[in-house]
Design a protein around this motif. Sequence first.
Motif, short mmCIF file in Angstrom:
data_model
loop_
_atom_site.label_atom_id
_atom_site.label_comp_id
_atom_site.label_asym_id
_atom_site.label_seq_id
_atom_site.Cartn_x
_atom_site.Cartn_y
_atom_site.Cartn_z
N VAL A 178 0.86 -1.18 0.00
CA VAL A 178 0.00 0.00 0.00
C VAL A 178 0.90 1.24 0.00
CG1 VAL A 178 -1.76 1.27 1.29
CG2 VAL A 178 -1.81 -1.23 1.23
N PHE A 179 0.59 2.19 -0.88
CA PHE A 179 1.34 3.44 -0.92
C PHE A 179 1.07 4.23 0.34
CE2 PHE A 179 1.82 7.94 -2.19
CZ PHE A 179 3.15 7.90 -2.57
N GLY A 180 2.11 4.68 1.00
CA GLY A 180 1.96 5.36 2.28
C GLY A 180 2.10 6.87 2.23
N GLY A 181 2.33 7.42 1.06
CA GLY A 181 2.47 8.87 0.97
C GLY A 181 1.16 9.59 1.25
N GLU A 182 1.27 10.83 1.68
CA GLU A 182 0.08 11.61 2.01
C GLU A 182 0.08 12.92 1.25
OE1 GLU A 182 0.06 12.04 6.25
OE2 GLU A 182 -0.08 9.89 6.60
N GLY A 183 -1.10 13.54 1.21
CA GLY A 183 -1.23 14.83 0.56
C GLY A 183 -1.18 14.73 -0.95
N ALA A 184 -0.60 15.76 -1.57
CA ALA A 184 -0.56 15.86 -3.03
C ALA A 184 0.19 14.70 -3.67
CB ALA A 184 0.07 17.18 -3.44
N ILE A 185 1.24 14.22 -3.01
CA ILE A 185 2.03 13.13 -3.59
C ILE A 185 1.19 11.87 -3.77
CG2 ILE A 185 2.99 12.16 -1.44
CD1 ILE A 185 4.96 12.74 -4.68
N ARG A 186 0.22 11.67 -2.89
CA ARG A 186 -0.67 10.51 -3.00
C ARG A 186 -1.49 10.59 -4.30
NH1 ARG A 186 -2.02 6.89 0.58
NH2 ARG A 186 -3.98 5.76 0.46
N TYR A 187 -2.01 11.78 -4.60
CA TYR A 187 -2.79 11.96 -5.82
C TYR A 187 -1.91 11.81 -7.06
CZ TYR A 187 -6.49 13.62 -2.77
OH TYR A 187 -7.45 13.70 -1.80
N ILE A 188 -0.70 12.31 -6.98
CA ILE A 188 0.24 12.16 -8.10
C ILE A 188 0.55 10.68 -8.33
CG2 ILE A 188 2.63 12.61 -8.84
CD1 ILE A 188 2.34 15.35 -7.33
N TYR A 189 0.84 9.96 -7.24
CA TYR A 189 1.13 8.53 -7.34
C TYR A 189 -0.03 7.78 -7.99
CZ TYR A 189 1.61 3.64 -6.08
OH TYR A 189 1.65 2.26 -6.15
N TYR A 190 -1.23 8.01 -7.50
CA TYR A 190 -2.38 7.28 -8.05
C TYR A 190 -2.69 7.68 -9.49
CZ TYR A 190 -3.14 4.65 -3.84
OH TYR A 190 -2.98 3.77 -2.80
N PHE A 191 -2.45 8.93 -9.84
CA PHE A 191 -2.63 9.35 -11.24
C PHE A 191 -1.65 8.58 -12.13
CE2 PHE A 191 -1.27 11.83 -14.88
CZ PHE A 191 -2.48 12.01 -15.54
N ILE A 192 -0.39 8.56 -11.71
CA ILE A 192 0.63 7.85 -12.50
C ILE A 192 0.31 6.36 -12.56
CG2 ILE A 192 3.08 7.20 -12.62
CD1 ILE A 192 3.68 9.98 -11.33
N LEU A 193 -0.04 5.78 -11.42
CA LEU A 193 -0.36 4.34 -11.37
C LEU A 193 -1.55 3.99 -12.27
CD1 LEU A 193 0.06 1.51 -10.16
CD2 LEU A 193 -1.50 2.19 -8.31
N ILE A 194 -2.62 4.76 -12.16
CA ILE A 194 -3.83 4.46 -12.94
C ILE A 194 -3.59 4.63 -14.44
CG2 ILE A 194 -6.20 5.24 -13.42
CD1 ILE A 194 -6.38 5.75 -10.31
#
Length: 180
Positions: free
Chosen positions: A106-122
């Motif tokens: 599970v990705f543990g980052g928070e805030g904006a980085i979480r949205y960036i991660y999920y955008f890139i992943l998706i």
Amino acid sequence: MSNTSEVEQKYNKWIIVLSIAIPLAVAILFGVNLRKLGFDVEPLRFLPPIYASINGLTAVILIAALWAVKNKKIALHERLMKIAISCSVLFLVMYVAYHMTSDSTVFGGEGAIRYIYYFILITHIILSIVVIPFVLITYVRALAKRFDRHKKIARITFPIWLYVAITGVVVYLMISPYYV
């Protein structure tokens, strides 16, 4: 005369079958955890940096193949593209093997980085599915020596495949601190 050669027609069914079967098999196998099913297997925790490196290597090979074809080094281009396809298959096998023996991280980052991660992943996941028929069609058109049609679709295939290869590395780098 038909716009599609006999070679292309011969492989069209396989392109359709593989374009559906590969993502379907990955989705099914992704949900199978051999350890949770009672099999005594060691988690293959060493695989993520290897398959991420293979993604990076694929990106480099794709760029080298583009350079080769632009410089009229067709035999080199052909060899590099076969290697890139082989790397992608090897990545897929390792990726599935890892997920069949290990719990998902599970990705543990928070805030904006979480949205960036999920955008890139998706986008990575979606385009990794989309690129399969593009790669197969592009390859078959080269096999059929329909280079006019090959070049036309390669202009679409190349950036998608390159994005998938690069974002595979980015996803790994972003999630690697959270591996158990």
